[in-house]
Scaffold this motif. Structure first.
Motif, PDB file in Angstrom:
ATOM      1  N   LYS A  78      15.879   0.459  -1.304  1.00  0.00           N
ATOM      2  CA  LYS A  78      16.414   0.337   0.117  1.00  0.00           C
ATOM      3  C   LYS A  78      15.865   1.294   0.840  1.00  0.00           C
ATOM      4  N   LEU A  79      15.720   2.811   0.315  1.00  0.00           N
ATOM      5  CA  LEU A  79      15.315   3.877   1.285  1.00  0.00           C
ATOM      6  C   LEU A  79      13.611   3.676   1.346  1.00  0.00           C
ATOM      7  N   GLU A  80      12.831   3.038   0.380  1.00  0.00           N
ATOM      8  CA  GLU A  80      11.767   2.464   0.884  1.00  0.00           C
ATOM      9  C   GLU A  80      11.486   1.507   1.922  1.00  0.00           C
TER      10      GLU A  80
ATOM     11  N   GLU B 158      13.272   1.274   4.360  1.00  0.00           N
ATOM     12  CA  GLU B 158      13.360   2.030   5.774  1.00  0.00           C
ATOM     13  C   GLU B 158      12.382   2.678   5.936  1.00  0.00           C
ATOM     14  N   LEU B 159      11.832   3.459   5.112  1.00  0.00           N
ATOM     15  CA  LEU B 159      10.422   4.225   5.227  1.00  0.00           C
ATOM     16  C   LEU B 159       9.382   3.428   5.711  1.00  0.00           C
ATOM     17  N   PHE B 160       9.101   2.076   5.245  1.00  0.00           N
ATOM     18  CA  PHE B 160       7.944   1.468   5.345  1.00  0.00           C
ATOM     19  C   PHE B 160       7.964   0.356   6.277  1.00  0.00           C
ATOM     20  N   ASP B 161       9.114   0.215   6.896  1.00  0.00           N
ATOM     21  CA  ASP B 161       9.334  -0.900   7.949  1.00  0.00           C
ATOM     22  C   ASP B 161       8.600  -0.860   9.052  1.00  0.00           C
ATOM     23  N   THR B 162       7.771  -1.979   9.367  1.00  0.00           N
ATOM     24  CA  THR B 162       6.694  -1.823  10.317  1.00  0.00           C
ATOM     25  C   THR B 162       7.240  -2.743  11.279  1.00  0.00           C
ATOM     26  N   ASP B 163       8.288  -3.587  11.470  1.00  0.00           N
ATOM     27  CA  ASP B 163       8.854  -4.567  12.331  1.00  0.00           C
ATOM     28  C   ASP B 163       9.928  -4.169  13.054  1.00  0.00           C
ATOM     29  N   HIS B 164      10.214  -2.596  13.273  1.00  0.00           N
ATOM     30  CA  HIS B 164      11.168  -2.141  13.793  1.00  0.00           C
ATOM     31  C   HIS B 164      11.180  -2.571  15.359  1.00  0.00           C
ATOM     32  N   ALA B 165      10.035  -2.519  15.884  1.00  0.00           N
ATOM     33  CA  ALA B 165       9.816  -2.736  17.243  1.00  0.00           C
ATOM     34  C   ALA B 165      10.273  -4.102  17.637  1.00  0.00           C
TER      35      ALA B 165
ATOM     36  N   THR C   4       0.853  -1.276   0.033  1.00  0.00           N
ATOM     37  CA  THR C   4       0.026  -0.026   0.075  1.00  0.00           C
ATOM     38  C   THR C   4       1.046   1.221  -0.149  1.00  0.00           C
ATOM     39  N   LYS C   5       1.809   1.285   0.911  1.00  0.00           N
ATOM     40  CA  LYS C   5       2.759   2.489   0.914  1.00  0.00           C
ATOM     41  C   LYS C   5       3.593   2.838  -0.288  1.00  0.00           C
ATOM     42  N   ALA C   6       4.128   1.647  -1.005  1.00  0.00           N
ATOM     43  CA  ALA C   6       4.655   1.699  -2.031  1.00  0.00           C
ATOM     44  C   ALA C   6       3.866   2.099  -3.160  1.00  0.00           C
ATOM     45  N   TRP C   7       2.673   1.833  -3.450  1.00  0.00           N
ATOM     46  CA  TRP C   7       1.608   2.343  -4.302  1.00  0.00           C
ATOM     47  C   TRP C   7       1.327   3.523  -4.311  1.00  0.00           C
ATOM     48  N   VAL C   8       1.082   4.073  -3.199  1.00  0.00           N
ATOM     49  CA  VAL C   8       0.346   5.281  -2.668  1.00  0.00           C
ATOM     50  C   VAL C   8       1.650   6.464  -3.033  1.00  0.00           C
ATOM     51  N   LYS C   9       2.624   5.843  -2.490  1.00  0.00           N
ATOM     52  CA  LYS C   9       3.700   6.787  -2.729  1.00  0.00           C
ATOM     53  C   LYS C   9       4.306   7.340  -4.096  1.00  0.00           C
ATOM     54  N   ARG C  10       4.229   6.110  -4.846  1.00  0.00           N
ATOM     55  CA  ARG C  10       4.558   6.287  -6.193  1.00  0.00           C
ATOM     56  C   ARG C  10       3.516   7.183  -6.991  1.00  0.00           C
TER      57      ARG C  10
ATOM     58  N   ILE D  28       6.313   8.984   8.552  1.00  0.00           N
ATOM     59  CA  ILE D  28       7.438   9.199   7.996  1.00  0.00           C
ATOM     60  C   ILE D  28       7.416   9.250   6.592  1.00  0.00           C
ATOM     61  N   VAL D  29       6.581   8.404   6.054  1.00  0.00           N
ATOM     62  CA  VAL D  29       6.462   8.620   4.466  1.00  0.00           C
ATOM     63  C   VAL D  29       5.845   9.705   3.969  1.00  0.00           C
ATOM     64  N   ALA D  30       5.005  10.449   4.830  1.00  0.00           N
ATOM     65  CA  ALA D  30       4.322  11.752   4.353  1.00  0.00           C
ATOM     66  C   ALA D  30       5.397  12.892   4.722  1.00  0.00           C
ATOM     67  N   LYS D  31       6.270  12.759   5.654  1.00  0.00           N
ATOM     68  CA  LYS D  31       7.307  13.496   5.777  1.00  0.00           C
ATOM     69  C   LYS D  31       8.313  13.864   4.910  1.00  0.00           C
ATOM     70  N   GLY D  32       8.566  12.403   4.256  1.00  0.00           N
ATOM     71  CA  GLY D  32       9.467  12.154   3.328  1.00  0.00           C
ATOM     72  C   GLY D  32       9.246  13.035   1.869  1.00  0.00           C
TER      73      GLY D  32
END
Length: 517
Positions: free
Chosen positions: A502-504, A506-513, A149-155, A175-179
């Motif tokens: 690679k940048l995406e 990092e932006l889309f990572d939801t498993d950081h916790a 979803t994030k990749a699609w909307v961002k592009r 973080i995606v919106a700020k980018g």
């Protein structure tokens, strides 16, 4: 010998632009050259045989001879022929599976054949591939639906669209919106933080035209604002009271809203499509103003409604004194910058509130945001509904979403509803109920369906509701993370692997916790 054999088997394409006599002459010359090569081949083979070398070996069927259907045949001398890739695809089929023909909204690669997969809803609509501007995207936890979803909307945003994330309960989109936002501009609107107030009774932005394309007159504009205000207030009361409002209560609420606006001196007719949103909100009525007029109606209103407004006011007091106090009960202290590429409503602070409080907050935010971008002047915009399952047991929310789904083309909107599984639609109510019908209507109006891996107990329902073939069900049952079945209108479904940079990543990572743990 090898050289002559290679020459004899070269494929010939007739040169374009030659007349018929010229082609016949060229063919005769090629046949003469082929005869010369055949004689040379036989001569070389005979010389080798004299030296004691084996001439050739043959398969069990024997030597290939003329007219025994075993010879490869001779093809005339090579010539150049130009052809389009469309024509050549007929000669070499099944090499690569085609995409949709759209060039925006790159997702990834088709797993069978490796063709590039791009989905742009507006391009798809213009090509006649879809008739509705909505999408349902489903997938269990950990299947990659968030990244897709994030990749699609961002592009799509990078291709010139704008996006509104209607609810971000995990603060993943921020973080995606700020980018994507210009330097120094904050695209985040946080809900549930003291001092951040949204007034759901703000008039929003006045459209320049109505749905027919004619200039919007003052009467239509006033009626539009009053209808929106009555709708959101009625929804809030029904969520709080857990029952439908009576006719007297409806009338009392409508009259109280009008009285509150008049007492503020609001003049909607003076607004123009160029009036700044923040300026129009300065003298808008607030929920406490409406409560005051419910408790203190005019003599005429009190006589008509028979005092029904008091019970409505008692319900609305929970917005002033309860969990949501200070969030929606005053003038707006935040503004929606409609020119930003992406705007995110961060609803993470609401996570600890009651279910009813979250529902009310969702209605207030949606009504406030839709008053800005649900008009023909806002351009092409994407509205993303994260955790859509939370709205499935909320009939007023379903009514609002169905209405927006059906008007999406008029507004230039594209809606994305994200679910864990299609059975989430059954949360709306029992079979045959109005709520269930509304939920099924949402699915029926979505022409783009994206299905990530489903658990075995969900496959049958998913296949039946989306009319998937047996092979498609098998594909989604074992799809690895990041792969999904894309169904576009009546097109054949494609399994697509989402590709991210690679940048995406990092932006889309939801498993950081989990990674930190």
């Amino acid at each position: 010998m090898g050289k002559h054999k290679a020459e004899m088997h070269m494929i010939t394409w007739e040169a374009p632009g030659l007349s018929r006599p010229e082609r016949r002459s060229a063919r005769r010359e090629a046949q003469k050259e082929a005869a010369r090569l055949r004689k040379q081949w036989n001569r070389d083979s005979g010389q080798n045989n004299v030296k004691g070398l084996a001439r050739r070996t043959f398969a069990a069927g024997g030597e290939a001879r003329a007219r025994n259907l075993r010879a490869s045949g001779l093809i005339s001398r090579p010539e150049v022929r130009e052809a389009s890739t469309f024509t050549l695809a007929g000669a070499f089929p099944w090499v690569s599976q085609s995409g949709l023909g759209t060039v925006r909204g790159f997702i990834g690669m088709v797993t069978e054949g490796g063709g590039m997969w791009c989905v742009d809803p507006w391009e798809c609509y213009n090509r006649g591939l879809i008739t509705g501007m909505s999408c349902v995207l489903i997938g269990t936890v950990g299947t990659g639906k968030s990244t897709t979803t994030k990749a699609w909307v961002k592009r799509m945003v990078q291709a010139g669209r704008r996006a509104v994330i209607m609810s971000d309960p995990k603060a993943e989109w921020v973080i995606v919106a700020k980018g994507l936002a210009p330097d120094g501009v904050d695209p985040e609107i946080t809900i549930g933080v003291p001092g951040k107030v949204i007034n759901p009774l703000d008039p929003g932005k006045r459209p320049a035209t109505n749905q027919s394309g004619d200039a919007l007159d003052d009467h239509e504009w006033v009626r539009m604002v009053r209808s929106r205000r009555a709708s959101v207030m009625k929804t809030i009361v029904q969520v709080l009271s857990k029952q439908r409002m009576s006719g007297d209560e409806n009338l009392a609420l409508t009259q109280a809203i009008a009285a509150a606006a008049a007492a503020k001196g609001e003049d909607l007719a003076s607004m123009t499509p160029q009036t700044p949103i923040a300026q129009a909100a300065v003298i808008s009525p607030t929920i406490p103003d409406v409560i005051h007029h419910l408790y203190n109606p005019s003599e005429e209103d009190a006589e008509v409604t028979q005092g029904a407004g008091r019970s409505v006011a008692n319900q609305l007091r929970q917005l002033v004194d309860g969990d949501l106090a200070g969030l929606f009960d005053g003038p707006s202290t935040v503004a929606m910058n409609e020119d930003l590429p992406m705007i995110v409503f961060n609803t993470r602070p609401l996570g600890e509130l009651s279910v009813e409080a979250r529902k009310i907050a969702s209605h207030c935010v949606s009504s406030w945001a839709e008053s800005v971008f649900t008009n023909r002047d806002s351009g092409q915009r994407i509205a993303v509904y994260e955790e859509g399952w939370e709205n499935m047991d909320d009939e007023p929310a379903l009514e609002r979403m169905v209405r927006q789904w059906k008007l999406a083309r008029d507004y230039g909107l594209f809606n994305i509803l994200i679910l864990h599984k299609l059975k989430d639609l059954f949360r709306a109510g029992d079979e045959g109920s109005r709520a269930r019908e509304l939920a099924m209507s949402l699915l029926a109006d979505t022409d783009i369906r994206v299905v990530h891996r489903q658990k075995s107990d969900q496959l049958a329902a998913t296949g039946e509701m989306l009319r998937l073939t047996a092979s498609e069900q098998e594909e989604i049952s074992r799809a690895p993370k990041g792969q999904a079945l894309w169904k576009i209108g009546e097109q054949e479904g494609r399994m697509v692997k989402t590709i991210r940079s690679k940048l995406e990543g990092e932006l889309f990572d939801t498993d950081h916790a989990m990674a930190a743990a």
